[in-house]
Design a protein around this motif. Structure first.
Motif, mmCIF file in Angstrom:
data_model
loop_
_atom_site.group_PDB
_atom_site.id
_atom_site.type_symbol
_atom_site.label_atom_id
_atom_site.label_comp_id
_atom_site.label_asym_id
_atom_site.label_seq_id
_atom_site.Cartn_x
_atom_site.Cartn_y
_atom_site.Cartn_z
ATOM 1 N N ARG A 84 -0.436 11.316 61.100
ATOM 2 C CA ARG A 84 -1.889 11.254 61.288
ATOM 3 C C ARG A 84 -2.418 9.820 61.155
ATOM 4 O O ARG A 84 -3.623 9.603 61.268
ATOM 5 N N ASP A 86 -3.412 6.269 62.294
ATOM 6 C CA ASP A 86 -3.714 5.430 63.452
ATOM 7 C C ASP A 86 -3.261 4.025 63.082
ATOM 8 O O ASP A 86 -3.940 3.307 62.343
ATOM 9 N N ARG A 87 -2.118 3.633 63.592
ATOM 10 C CA ARG A 87 -1.489 2.381 63.161
ATOM 11 C C ARG A 87 -2.385 1.175 63.430
ATOM 12 O O ARG A 87 -2.502 0.279 62.582
ATOM 13 N N ARG A 89 -5.672 0.983 63.600
ATOM 14 C CA ARG A 89 -6.795 0.943 62.660
ATOM 15 C C ARG A 89 -6.307 0.569 61.259
ATOM 16 O O ARG A 89 -6.978 -0.182 60.535
ATOM 17 N N HIS A 316 -13.148 13.561 65.768
ATOM 18 C CA HIS A 316 -11.730 13.566 65.426
ATOM 19 C C HIS A 316 -11.531 14.419 64.182
ATOM 20 O O HIS A 316 -11.907 14.023 63.071
ATOM 21 N N GLN A 507 -14.453 9.465 66.322
ATOM 22 C CA GLN A 507 -13.252 8.705 66.668
ATOM 23 C C GLN A 507 -13.641 7.255 66.978
ATOM 24 O O GLN A 507 -14.512 6.998 67.797
ATOM 25 N N ASP A 509 -12.015 2.929 67.204
ATOM 26 C CA ASP A 509 -10.808 2.124 67.391
ATOM 27 C C ASP A 509 -10.707 1.060 66.302
ATOM 28 O O ASP A 509 -11.483 1.056 65.338
ATOM 29 N N ARG A 519 -10.178 7.520 74.917
ATOM 30 C CA ARG A 519 -9.990 6.409 73.980
ATOM 31 C C ARG A 519 -10.531 5.089 74.532
ATOM 32 O O ARG A 519 -10.112 4.010 74.124
ATOM 33 N N GLY A 537 -6.426 9.097 57.508
ATOM 34 C CA GLY A 537 -5.942 10.340 58.103
ATOM 35 C C GLY A 537 -6.234 11.574 57.284
ATOM 36 O O GLY A 537 -5.513 12.573 57.369
#
Length: 571
Positions: A84, A86-87, A89, A316, A507, A509, A519, A537
């Motif tokens: 979960r 988001d690398r 972010r 999200h 959601q 970025d 996205r 996450g």
């Protein structure tokens, strides 16, 4: 619609730490900023919170000789959050949070003190820190706000002493020792004397701690830098033209005011913890009909999410948990109302256990509040209500208090009279008073006490890591988290599931920009704080993982808005 539109570079909706961070960063970089707040008070969820920030690789660590690396922080998040995460972010957060902290402290926007022994909540996982990533906001004199002091959202009443004296994390060791140490007694005495003096001219104490101190300092700096803050001014709708967010319509003094923006809008409206309909959709235990109470401000109804979705933003919800959980007790007030109290500290102290209605323990009580609530819900899966009892003996309650009751010399009597705390001369009597299975509770305490005398917990291994020991009692041996419950009378308080704020959300970025279903960034629109989906996450890796990212992504948003000069909108 008011015919006289207002134009600014940046409009910030919300007045918590994330909103102020975005506003101050943008203003520092030369932008014209306007802040609007839906409520008649400013401060948002931050004003209710502890105000702690989680910032890996911070300069305070370096100064104190505490080792940390960006790689370790990302390793910890990768392991704990799993698929979960988001690398992009997460990397943006770890990279920018220390920069934000250095800038804000250098400019005087904020002041923090390192908590060198406050370990990450899962300190045995790869990359975790044994202390130093969490920082506590310094005290602040509320009088610096001038007339704005009465507009600062006060802390939850049950979290204060004498109806208005704030007590911070760094005060607690003195509060616990005030009947045993002259130094601590003098420390608490000075707090009380300051409070008594304040009450001659103010409705509450002006010595601010926790999130109140953090947001007050941010606000004073915003006002000094000529950032207007409109209260009682909700954003009604966003203005979308030429394929970007170009402004908003704000309701102010009964009229609709059009706000044009040259750069963009930042949503910092606090998530949706007061939106019962949305919680029934995304909180599994609420969807199942279980009880729940929120600790967040009642105005946090998902306005930011509604606004983002109106221009193509997306929700999200694919997170481990949709909210930041904490067990809550309900404190009766003299006027017949109920005010919630979050149980952060008492559970992990020696002399306490937590049981379900069958009298059985169901969790390691010294683990984080975010771990406690899912275990409580699971223990009550087949019960009509999700509820548990925190139980202690007379030694423990006089040393540490219980829930909203502080330690000695605070009197237990008012809390007994209101029914908030239950008491029994024997374990069986306490169980019968609470509606707990008496045989189960007698058996549980009997089984707990033997090993507890040796500092052991063979069932849940309480006190087995650095975070759990931090939650215990310093100097209590052999295990700071464990003592037998053997001195009558016995006491208990009922707790139910609650949340500090939402983790599911808009959601975004790595630049804090709201993105659409593909996205792609929604031009001119940013979201920070609890409006944005959690960078963690839906997990809770350490103290300050909501406000730390809120301020970091506010900083990122401010910088992005300042760098968007080539995309200025025509007035």
């Amino acid at each position: 619609m008011d015919c006289h539109a207002v134009t600014c570079d940046v409009l910030v909706a919300g007045s918590g730490a994330g909103g102020f961070a975005a506003a101050l960063t943008a203003r520092l970089l030369g932008l014209d900023v306007l802040m609007v707040e839906k409520e008649s008070l400013f401060g948002g969820t931050t004003a209710y919170a502890a105000g702690v920030i989680w910032v890996p690789v911070n300069s305070h660590q370096k100064a104190a000789g505490v080792t940390d690396t960006r790689e370790d922080a990302l390793r910890y998040l990768t392991h704990h959050v799993g698929n979960r995460l988001d690398r992009a972010r997460a990397e943006a957060f770890v990279e920018n949070a220390p920069r934000m902290l250095d800038l804000f402290e250098r400019e005087g926007f904020a002041a923090f003190t390192l908590a060198p022994t406050w370990a990450d909540y899962h300190p045995d996982e790869p990359g975790a820190s044994q202390g130093g990533r969490s920082l506590v906001p310094d005290d602040y004199d509320g009088k610096a706000l001038g007339p704005w002091f009465t507009k600062l959202r006060p802390p939850i009443k049950t979290m204060t002493a004498f109806g208005g004296m704030m007590v911070g994390r760094n005060d607690l060791p003195h509060v616990y020792r005030m009947t045993q140490s002259m130094r601590s007694a003098l420390y608490v005495g000075r707090m009380v004397a300051r409070y008594a003096w304040d009450r001659l001219s103010h409705s509450r104490g002006t010595r601010l701690v926790n999130g109140n101190a953090l947001v007050a300092r941010l606000a004073v700096n915003a006002f000094r830098r000529d950032i207007p803050l409109w209260l009682s001014s909700p954003v009604v709708e966003l203005i979308y033209r030429n394929n970007r967010v170009a402004g908003a319509v704000v309701e102010r003094e009964g009229k609709h005011q059009k706000i044009n923006v040259r750069r963009g809008v930042v949503l910092a409206c606090g998530g949706f913890p007061a939106n019962d309909e949305l919680k029934r959709r995304v909180y599994p235990h609420v969807a199942a009909g279980k009880n729940h109470i929120s600790l967040a401000p009642s105005g946090n109804r998902g306005d930011g999410l509604r606004l983002a979705q109106s221009v193509g933003g997306t929700f999200h919800g694919e997170v481990h948990h949709p909210a930041a959980w904490t067990p809550v007790s309900l404190v009766p007030q003299q006027d017949g109302s109920i005010i919630p109290f979050p149980h952060f500290f008492d559970r992990g102290k020696p002399g306490y256990i937590s049981v379900d209605r069958r009298g059985r323990r169901f969790v390691n009580e010294a683990m984080s509040y975010h771990v406690f609530v899912p275990a409580l819900i699971e223990a009550c899966r087949d019960d009509p209500q999700a509820e548990a009892w925190i139980v202690c003996d007379h030694t423990a309650i006089r040393r540490f208090g219980l829930g909203a009751l502080g330690p000695a010399p605070m009197s237990v009597r008012p809390f007994l009279a209101s029914g908030y705390i239950k008491r029994g001369n024997t374990v069986q009597e306490l169980a019968e008073t609470c509606g707990i299975d008496a045989a189960g509770l007698v058996r549980t305490i009997g089984e707990f006490n033997g090993p507890a005398r040796l500092g052991e917990d063979p069932v849940f291994q309480r006190g087995s890591d650095a975070y759990q020991r931090f939650n215990g009692a310093a100097g209590h041996k052999p295990n700071p988290c464990i003592a037998p419950l053997d001195k009558p009378p016995f006491y208990a308080v009922r707790v139910i599931p609650g949340e500090l704020g939402t983790f599911a959300g808009i959601q975004t970025d790595a630049n804090a920009q709201v993105v659409d279903a593909d996205r792609r960034p929604v031009a001119g629109l940013y979201a920070v704080g609890n409006d944005a989906a959690s960078v963690m996450g839906g997990t809770y890796p350490g103290a300050g993982i909501t406000i730390g990212p809120a301020m970091a992504f506010g900083y990122i948003a401010g910088r992005q808005l300042a760098s968007a000069g080539s995309e200025k909108l025509p007035e």
